[in-house]
Design a protein around this motif. Structure first.
Motif, PDB file in Angstrom:
ATOM      1  N   ILE A  61       2.364  -3.563  -1.600  1.00  0.00           N
ATOM      2  CA  ILE A  61       1.007  -3.103  -1.936  1.00  0.00           C
ATOM      3  C   ILE A  61       0.666  -1.894  -1.064  1.00  0.00           C
ATOM      4  CG2 ILE A  61       0.102  -5.414  -2.564  1.00  0.00           C
ATOM      5  CD1 ILE A  61      -1.527  -5.231   0.173  1.00  0.00           C
ATOM      6  N   GLY A  62      -0.254  -1.060  -1.572  1.00  0.00           N
ATOM      7  CA  GLY A  62      -0.901  -0.029  -0.749  1.00  0.00           C
ATOM      8  C   GLY A  62      -0.066   1.183  -0.396  1.00  0.00           C
ATOM      9  N   LEU A  63       1.125   1.296  -0.993  1.00  0.00           N
ATOM     10  CA  LEU A  63       2.035   2.376  -0.596  1.00  0.00           C
ATOM     11  C   LEU A  63       2.815   2.903  -1.798  1.00  0.00           C
ATOM     12  CD1 LEU A  63       5.026   0.950  -0.826  1.00  0.00           C
ATOM     13  CD2 LEU A  63       4.407  -0.017   1.358  1.00  0.00           C
ATOM     14  N   ASN A 250       6.285  -5.982   3.800  1.00  0.00           N
ATOM     15  CA  ASN A 250       6.364  -4.911   2.798  1.00  0.00           C
ATOM     16  C   ASN A 250       4.988  -4.447   2.334  1.00  0.00           C
ATOM     17  OD1 ASN A 250       9.296  -4.742   2.480  1.00  0.00           O
ATOM     18  ND2 ASN A 250       9.110  -6.857   1.789  1.00  0.00           N
ATOM     19  N   PHE A 251       3.979  -4.795   3.125  1.00  0.00           N
ATOM     20  CA  PHE A 251       2.599  -4.493   2.739  1.00  0.00           C
ATOM     21  C   PHE A 251       1.984  -3.478   3.689  1.00  0.00           C
ATOM     22  CE2 PHE A 251       2.777  -9.222   1.513  1.00  0.00           C
ATOM     23  CZ  PHE A 251       3.203  -8.933   0.215  1.00  0.00           C
ATOM     24  N   VAL A 252       1.192  -2.580   3.102  1.00  0.00           N
ATOM     25  CA  VAL A 252       0.501  -1.543   3.865  1.00  0.00           C
ATOM     26  C   VAL A 252      -0.954  -1.550   3.428  1.00  0.00           C
ATOM     27  CG1 VAL A 252       0.239   0.960   3.888  1.00  0.00           C
ATOM     28  CG2 VAL A 252       2.459  -0.026   4.373  1.00  0.00           C
ATOM     29  N   PHE A 254      -5.309  -0.686   5.020  1.00  0.00           N
ATOM     30  CA  PHE A 254      -6.220  -0.403   6.129  1.00  0.00           C
ATOM     31  C   PHE A 254      -7.011  -1.666   6.488  1.00  0.00           C
ATOM     32  CE2 PHE A 254      -5.233   3.667   4.216  1.00  0.00           C
ATOM     33  CZ  PHE A 254      -4.973   4.445   5.330  1.00  0.00           C
ATOM     34  N   ASP A 255      -6.715  -2.755   5.776  1.00  0.00           N
ATOM     35  CA  ASP A 255      -7.498  -3.981   5.885  1.00  0.00           C
ATOM     36  C   ASP A 255      -6.548  -5.180   6.004  1.00  0.00           C
ATOM     37  OD1 ASP A 255      -9.264  -6.079   5.514  1.00  0.00           O
ATOM     38  OD2 ASP A 255      -9.490  -5.725   3.356  1.00  0.00           O
ATOM     39  N   LYS A 256      -6.595  -5.864   7.147  1.00  0.00           N
ATOM     40  CA  LYS A 256      -5.693  -7.010   7.376  1.00  0.00           C
ATOM     41  C   LYS A 256      -5.882  -8.108   6.343  1.00  0.00           C
ATOM     42  CE  LYS A 256      -4.432  -7.001  12.244  1.00  0.00           C
ATOM     43  NZ  LYS A 256      -4.460  -7.697  13.524  1.00  0.00           N
ATOM     44  N   GLU A 257      -7.107  -8.293   5.905  1.00  0.00           N
ATOM     45  CA  GLU A 257      -7.401  -9.355   4.944  1.00  0.00           C
ATOM     46  C   GLU A 257      -6.649  -9.110   3.627  1.00  0.00           C
ATOM     47  OE1 GLU A 257      -8.629 -12.115   5.680  1.00  0.00           O
ATOM     48  OE2 GLU A 257      -8.737 -12.940   3.648  1.00  0.00           O
ATOM     49  N   ALA A 258      -6.566  -7.852   3.214  1.00  0.00           N
ATOM     50  CA  ALA A 258      -5.848  -7.512   1.975  1.00  0.00           C
ATOM     51  C   ALA A 258      -4.372  -7.890   2.102  1.00  0.00           C
ATOM     52  CB  ALA A 258      -5.990  -6.021   1.679  1.00  0.00           C
ATOM     53  N   ILE A 259      -3.822  -7.748   3.287  1.00  0.00           N
ATOM     54  CA  ILE A 259      -2.414  -8.109   3.527  1.00  0.00           C
ATOM     55  C   ILE A 259      -2.240  -9.624   3.489  1.00  0.00           C
ATOM     56  CG2 ILE A 259      -0.623  -8.136   5.314  1.00  0.00           C
ATOM     57  CD1 ILE A 259      -1.375  -5.261   5.975  1.00  0.00           C
ATOM     58  N   ARG A 260      -3.183 -10.329   4.099  1.00  0.00           N
ATOM     59  CA  ARG A 260      -3.130 -11.795   4.110  1.00  0.00           C
ATOM     60  C   ARG A 260      -3.155 -12.345   2.666  1.00  0.00           C
ATOM     61  NH1 ARG A 260      -6.938 -12.228   8.179  1.00  0.00           N
ATOM     62  NH2 ARG A 260      -5.450 -12.135   9.878  1.00  0.00           N
ATOM     63  N   ILE A 261      -4.045 -11.775   1.850  1.00  0.00           N
ATOM     64  CA  ILE A 261      -4.168 -12.215   0.453  1.00  0.00           C
ATOM     65  C   ILE A 261      -2.878 -11.897  -0.316  1.00  0.00           C
ATOM     66  CG2 ILE A 261      -5.408 -11.785  -1.731  1.00  0.00           C
ATOM     67  CD1 ILE A 261      -7.937 -11.294   0.069  1.00  0.00           C
TER      68      ILE A 261
END
Ligand code: MN
Length: 292
Positions: A61-63, A250-252, A254-261
């Motif tokens: 995600i995010g990249l 493999n996740f990038v 600006f928000d840690k919560e988005a990575i956790r989800i």
């Protein structure tokens, strides 16, 4: 000039069974403009019967994942149904946005691999963009001052790459047939990274050791480089990120919560990431979220 130059050693790691040199992220430097990951894969040769590179289904995600192929062939498959072999001189670009899964495998019959694989952080406004995959078989290529230039992404002087980007960025490959010294104009608002992919490279008077990255802080309007015969240099750049970036597995974001989800969604098999059709083998498992 030299006060803006920092030499950073890559660390060795393993990706899909192949040893790789990871130039970023490392302790001393996590990002160069929006570039947030740089692996130099190979050159590696495989004995007959060896499987080569094989990375099973995993999410992003995010990249954008960005592959620049120098030798060998790699097959990319993703959960959008894309199936694309990448060959030397070509770029594969996968925009993950809100979520995608993919696999990468050596193509049978190609006993070697040599590539640079990078990630580009999407700007905060485009983090959740629709996933897509793009293949660029033809990139701007020209010769100047004895070196071959290939523009991989972004703009350089009066040229523009076709490669999809969401923020000002530069990716440039230089290749020398014979020894040469040249002055490269740079965008002063960019920070830059230079990595030798082959041969001997000198940056602002400093010879790079094997797998050593030269980092140039913003403010430089040019840099003098020397290439040995057969040398190959990767130059990346961009405007420094305004906010700290979270990079986890493999996740990038600006928000840690988005990575956790995203990690929970991947582990629970949420349809957000889809299935990679055609790949035979197990999907990769996310590490424990305790490390986040
Ligand atoms: Mn990947």
């Amino acid at each position: 000039m030299t006060d803006k130059l920092q030499l950073i050693d890559s660390r060795t790691t393993d990706v899909g069974g192949i040893p790789v040199a990871r130039a970023i992220p490392v302790k001393e430097r996590r990002t160069i403009g929006p570039w947030c990951f740089l692996d130099h894969i190979g050159p590696a040769r495989f004995a007959p019967g060896e499987p080569g590179l094989n990375v099973g289904p995993h999410p992003h995600i995010g990249l954008q994942t960005f592959t620049w192929m120098l030798e060998g062939e790699i097959l990319h498959r993703d959960s959008l149904g894309s199936e694309q072999v990448i060959r030397p001189g070509q770029v594969n670009l996968m925009t993950a946005g809100q979520g995608i899964a993919h696999t990468e495998e050596s193509v049978a019959g190609h006993p070697s691999v040599h590539a640079a694989q990078l990630w580009i952080a999407l700007p905060e406004t485009h983090q959740a963009t629709r996933p897509r995959f793009d293949h660029y078989p033809d990139l701007p290529r020209w010769q100047k001052h004895g070196a071959w230039f290939t523009l991989l992404i972004g703009t350089y002087q009066d040229r523009q790459a076709p490669t999809l980007s969401f923020a000002p960025i530069l990716g440039l490959d230089l290749q020398a047939d014979a020894p040469c010294t040249l002055t490269l104009p740079l965008a002063p608002e960019f920070e830059h990274g230079l990595l030798a992919l082959a041969g001997e490279v000198t940056v602002a008077g400093q010879t790079l050791a094997a797998e050593q990255l030269a980092y140039l802080a913003p403010g430089a309007s040019e840099v003098i480089i020397s290439l040995s015969a057969g040398a190959r240099l990767l130059l990346i750049g961009g405007e420094p990120l305004a906010k700290p970036l979270q990079i986890w597995w493999n996740f990038v974001s600006f928000d840690k919560e988005a990575i956790r989800i995203a990690a929970q969604d991947w582990q629970s098999g949420d349809p957000r990431f889809g299935e990679v059709a055609g790949y035979v083998g197990a999907r990769l498992t996310a590490p424990s979220l305790a490390g986040l």
